[in-house]
Design a protein around this motif. Sequence first.
Motif, PDB file in Angstrom:
ATOM      1  N   THR A  96      55.687  -0.829  -9.247  1.00 17.54           N
ATOM      2  CA  THR A  96      54.967  -0.160 -10.194  1.00 17.54           C
ATOM      3  C   THR A  96      53.834   0.470  -9.247  1.00 17.54           C
ATOM      4  O   THR A  96      53.567   0.189  -8.356  1.00 17.54           O
ATOM      5  CB  THR A  96      54.269  -0.865 -11.338  1.00 17.54           C
ATOM      6  N   ARG A  97      53.223   1.682  -9.652  1.00 18.86           N
ATOM      7  CA  ARG A  97      52.178   2.569  -8.812  1.00 18.86           C
ATOM      8  C   ARG A  97      51.039   2.896 -10.120  1.00 18.86           C
ATOM      9  O   ARG A  97      51.431   3.327 -11.219  1.00 18.86           O
ATOM     10  CB  ARG A  97      52.687   3.580  -8.271  1.00 18.86           C
ATOM     11  N   GLN A  98      49.718   2.400  -9.775  1.00 15.17           N
ATOM     12  CA  GLN A  98      48.686   2.685 -10.678  1.00 15.17           C
ATOM     13  C   GLN A  98      47.854   3.493  -9.878  1.00 15.17           C
ATOM     14  O   GLN A  98      47.855   3.621  -8.608  1.00 15.17           O
ATOM     15  CB  GLN A  98      48.084   1.470 -10.942  1.00 15.17           C
ATOM     16  N   ILE A  99      47.023   4.629 -10.695  1.00 16.25           N
ATOM     17  CA  ILE A  99      46.095   5.404 -10.052  1.00 16.25           C
ATOM     18  C   ILE A  99      44.879   5.123 -10.792  1.00 16.25           C
ATOM     19  O   ILE A  99      44.796   4.961 -11.911  1.00 16.25           O
ATOM     20  CB  ILE A  99      46.761   6.899 -10.389  1.00 16.25           C
ATOM     21  N   LEU A 100      43.757   4.863 -10.091  1.00 14.83           N
ATOM     22  CA  LEU A 100      42.644   4.254 -10.687  1.00 14.83           C
ATOM     23  C   LEU A 100      41.498   5.362 -10.020  1.00 14.83           C
ATOM     24  O   LEU A 100      41.422   5.846  -9.039  1.00 14.83           O
ATOM     25  CB  LEU A 100      42.164   2.830  -9.927  1.00 14.83           C
ATOM     26  N   PRO A 101      40.624   5.540 -11.178  1.00 13.23           N
ATOM     27  CA  PRO A 101      39.390   6.372 -10.697  1.00 13.23           C
ATOM     28  C   PRO A 101      38.413   5.410  -9.831  1.00 13.23           C
ATOM     29  O   PRO A 101      38.219   4.262 -10.391  1.00 13.23           O
ATOM     30  CB  PRO A 101      38.924   6.794 -12.105  1.00 13.23           C
ATOM     31  N   LEU A 102      37.742   6.031  -9.076  1.00 12.07           N
ATOM     32  CA  LEU A 102      36.771   5.341  -8.323  1.00 12.07           C
ATOM     33  C   LEU A 102      35.209   5.622  -8.494  1.00 12.07           C
ATOM     34  O   LEU A 102      35.189   6.929  -8.520  1.00 12.07           O
ATOM     35  CB  LEU A 102      37.305   5.138  -6.597  1.00 12.07           C
ATOM     36  N   ILE A 103      34.558   4.968  -8.943  1.00 15.54           N
ATOM     37  CA  ILE A 103      33.071   5.387  -9.126  1.00 15.54           C
ATOM     38  C   ILE A 103      32.169   4.682  -8.082  1.00 15.54           C
ATOM     39  O   ILE A 103      32.200   3.463  -8.048  1.00 15.54           O
ATOM     40  CB  ILE A 103      32.486   5.000 -10.561  1.00 15.54           C
ATOM     41  N   SER A 104      31.600   5.399  -7.203  1.00 15.77           N
ATOM     42  CA  SER A 104      31.007   4.909  -5.969  1.00 15.77           C
ATOM     43  C   SER A 104      31.690   3.784  -5.357  1.00 15.77           C
ATOM     44  O   SER A 104      31.171   2.658  -4.970  1.00 15.77           O
ATOM     45  CB  SER A 104      29.510   4.191  -6.736  1.00 15.77           C
ATOM     46  N   GLY A 105      33.236   3.970  -5.129  1.00 13.05           N
ATOM     47  CA  GLY A 105      33.984   3.016  -4.362  1.00 13.05           C
ATOM     48  C   GLY A 105      34.422   1.889  -5.033  1.00 13.05           C
ATOM     49  O   GLY A 105      34.955   1.009  -4.465  1.00 13.05           O
ATOM     50  N   ILE A 106      34.200   1.973  -6.317  1.00 12.51           N
ATOM     51  CA  ILE A 106      34.480   0.847  -7.142  1.00 12.51           C
ATOM     52  C   ILE A 106      35.481   1.133  -8.363  1.00 12.51           C
ATOM     53  O   ILE A 106      35.163   2.187  -8.879  1.00 12.51           O
ATOM     54  CB  ILE A 106      33.339   0.061  -8.076  1.00 12.51           C
ATOM     55  N   GLY A 107      36.416   0.123  -8.399  1.00 10.88           N
ATOM     56  CA  GLY A 107      37.391   0.195  -9.547  1.00 10.88           C
ATOM     57  C   GLY A 107      38.092  -1.012 -10.030  1.00 10.88           C
ATOM     58  O   GLY A 107      38.135  -1.918  -9.222  1.00 10.88           O
ATOM     59  N   THR A 381      20.338  -6.210  -5.274  1.00  7.72           N
ATOM     60  CA  THR A 381      21.291  -5.553  -6.493  1.00  7.72           C
ATOM     61  C   THR A 381      22.710  -5.096  -5.893  1.00  7.72           C
ATOM     62  O   THR A 381      22.724  -4.673  -4.670  1.00  7.72           O
ATOM     63  CB  THR A 381      20.842  -4.462  -7.046  1.00  7.72           C
ATOM     64  N   GLY A 382      23.752  -5.893  -6.518  1.00  9.40           N
ATOM     65  CA  GLY A 382      25.014  -5.499  -5.898  1.00  9.40           C
ATOM     66  C   GLY A 382      26.008  -5.550  -7.185  1.00  9.40           C
ATOM     67  O   GLY A 382      25.674  -5.881  -8.153  1.00  9.40           O
ATOM     68  N   SER A 383      27.164  -5.101  -6.732  1.00 12.07           N
ATOM     69  CA  SER A 383      28.455  -5.274  -7.632  1.00 12.07           C
ATOM     70  C   SER A 383      29.475  -6.587  -7.223  1.00 12.07           C
ATOM     71  O   SER A 383      29.727  -6.636  -6.059  1.00 12.07           O
ATOM     72  CB  SER A 383      29.228  -3.983  -7.613  1.00 12.07           C
ATOM     73  N   PHE A 384      29.604  -7.268  -8.221  1.00  7.10           N
ATOM     74  CA  PHE A 384      30.245  -8.386  -7.882  1.00  7.10           C
ATOM     75  C   PHE A 384      31.601  -8.643  -8.928  1.00  7.10           C
ATOM     76  O   PHE A 384      31.451  -7.932  -9.944  1.00  7.10           O
ATOM     77  CB  PHE A 384      29.667  -9.783  -7.913  1.00  7.10           C
ATOM     78  N   PRO A 784      35.495  -8.295 -13.687  1.00  2.00           N
ATOM     79  CA  PRO A 784      35.260  -7.353 -12.575  1.00  2.00           C
ATOM     80  C   PRO A 784      33.766  -6.748 -12.521  1.00  2.00           C
ATOM     81  O   PRO A 784      33.865  -6.108 -11.679  1.00  2.00           O
ATOM     82  CB  PRO A 784      36.441  -6.289 -12.762  1.00  2.00           C
ATOM     83  N   ASN A 785      33.248  -6.658 -13.502  1.00  4.97           N
ATOM     84  CA  ASN A 785      32.046  -5.998 -13.781  1.00  4.97           C
ATOM     85  C   ASN A 785      30.680  -6.589 -13.754  1.00  4.97           C
ATOM     86  O   ASN A 785      30.062  -6.597 -14.688  1.00  4.97           O
ATOM     87  CB  ASN A 785      32.106  -4.958 -14.740  1.00  4.97           C
TER      88      ASN A 785
END
Length: 830
Positions: A96-107, A381-384, A784-785
């Motif tokens: 399978t192949r998935q295409i993801l949008p990245l928002i500021s490098g995150i998805g 502040t970070g994304s984890f 993930p968020n």
Amino acid sequence: MIFKANFFLLLVIILLSVDLTTTAQTDSAFLTHATNTLKNQPATEKVYLHLDKQNYSFGDTIWYKAYTVIGEHHQLSALSGVLYVELISPKDSLVTRQILPLISGIGWSDIPLSHTLKQGNYHIRAYTNWMRNAGPDYFYNQNIRIGGIPTETSPQKQTTQASPDVQFFPEGGALVNGVRSRVAIKAVNGEGFGQDIKGVIEDNQGNIVADFASRHLGMGVFAFTPQSGKTYKAKVSGSGEAGFFVDLPKALDEGYTLAINNSLPDSIYLKVAVNEKVLAQQKDSTFYIIAQNSGKVYYTSEAKLDGLVYAAKVEKGRFPSGITQFTLFSQHGEPLAERIVFIQNNDTLKVNLAALPSNQTTRQAVKLNIVTKDNNNNSVTGSFSVAVVNDSLVKTDEQAESTITNNFLLTSEVKGYIEQPNYYFNNTNDNTREDLDILMLTQGYRRFDWKQMQKNNIPTITYLPEKSLELSGTIKTPSGKPIPNGKVNLIVTKDNLLRDTTTDANGDFKFTDLYLSDTASLVLKARKVNNDDHAIISIKQADYPGITSRGTEDTIAAQLQPQALAAMQKKFTDYQADQKQDFTKNGILLKQVNIRGNRPPKPPELIHSDNLNGPGHADQVIMGDQINGCVNISDCLQARLLGVLFSPPNKWGERIPYLARTGGRLGQGSGHGPPAMVIIVDGIIMDGLHLDELNAADVYSIEVLRSAAFLTIYGSNAPGGALVITMKRGGEDAKSLTAKPLYGLLAYQFNGYYKAKTFYTPKYTDPKTSAQQPDLRSTIYWNPNIITDKDGKASFEYFNNDTKGIYRVVVEGIDDNGNLGRQVFKYKVE
């Protein structure tokens, strides 16, 4: 220890070492040119996926979060807005192949695993279009196991025990006669993994000049001084094997060596050495040293060759954590020697989790608080992302697992497979640091090749960064001539999207900034400047990178340690037993019941129908064989469809269907008469006037929707009724397919963004939830968020499920400055 003592003794003769950024003496034409050469290299993106676990069962789901970074400080990338994630089978075919949008490098997203998959070693590949310029070696690649582990060993592995492949790597790249050098060894077995060996080094007269032994995963190091006129070979012995010989690289009569001591916590000592012959020929010549990380120069040195040894001390604090490449250049700018060094500074984030009581129970509520600080103890502040798994079921191999730290700093930067990458980061000490330094001697640095850069300062860029999805194509006349200034409309009914554009001089068109879901059904309409629709539309198909072979199943399986293999096999066996027990416990065994009756006529199979009411749920169904032979479909349908009329042909011969019950003259959407029916061809909603553009021989079925009961689900998309048309797919009377082109019209399935699911987190305080079947998932919680606030704090809540054992909480993430953070916490559930 003798070598270390001699090395530090040589450091008494330390010549001046200078920094390009602070001292004018280094501002030579070569250093300026070299620095600019690095600046001209394209920015490098890297991707890491935080997976919820290492091993999966059939019917499971892979939950993941993507972190895309750029530059030497690993800051989240705003360069790319699209990420491709692929699951690849043990046979190196795409699952399978998935295409993801990245928002500021995150998805983030999920990959459902079908029950029909075969057990084996799969791998996940992720990349952006920009990363394709560097090639597939730079993509994210992670092996995972799906299903159980084969318990039988292949006959070949039982009967054959080949000697390991042994390689020798002189520090800096080459041995030079008369100069003492360190030499790294690496022994790899037939399955591609480290094997312990030992042995001696002999010259061509049989004299033993050194001995050696591997110390970790088949790697080790020794030192000796090669002499002119002699050759050397290693006599290698391993456990249970007869000795064999391997030639060492031939020593040079003239050359430079570059050695680095990385054992001190705050400094690096580097040494450049030559023999008497080189000193006599090149005395007072200039040489240069450049150290760079991810294309940015952090240290330079310019010196004269006025002795056998040049030595310098460099503070580690000037470099970021990760791999730094030291390169020695001649006065003509020729690379002479190279050494990569891993810098481990104290710059990772401190991620603290509030401690839980030592004992927890099943279905107990859990709340965890996160506090994040940088190395200066400032809140960040970070994304984890966080994953909680039952490690008693998953059996995580902590030495082999991929983490945000070992991936961005190590495995994404060097060539070849790194065995047990987390060994070098998990509980670091003097031994792990020394083993990591030996790894640097045996693995090639792959990011920057000075010789290639000097040939071509600005690399060719083939793949541009993608900010969003796009669709491009060409319109031509039936004779194949491009149509310039043509009008192209893009219609996506489901997303209420209507866009238009014009073609260029070559007939090419492009729609950009598309935010469409996966397999979106769209329609393209094309017209010439004079509105003539005699145009053929062609779509430029996506050009995905090929999949390279990773070797045999046995070779890939060997990447897991024997303990992990056994644990995973037990987990799979336990999983099958749990499924059987759950069925026996919660299922109801019915007595045999014999049912007799008359078999009704078999209804037509409409399994491919896109009728939203369900296949066959219509006011009337016409099968394709009832209209076979018709030149125009409307001619055949006019006498067969109940309650449907057709307008007289217009100047292009098009007839429009409409419902007879509405009465009056057809208004065609003008508001002065009944609305026209639409046709829905394989899920694509079109105006009814396109009906006769279809070839009757290609039609499998037509479902007529007249009544409100069947039209309500379509709402305003079909106010005047609809004909749901299913085209033949090749299995039904395939010989009649004619593939007649539709002028000016094209229905197309667009591969858009995958719509990610949300991880199900039950709340056992709800009585309805408490009465549900047991929750035996090995992944307890996935989020993930998680964003920490200005005080570096965040929290999350979940419930333990019905499985007992050791629960493992993993938090990974990155702050605004690119600092990486990871924490693992365990607790027991009884």
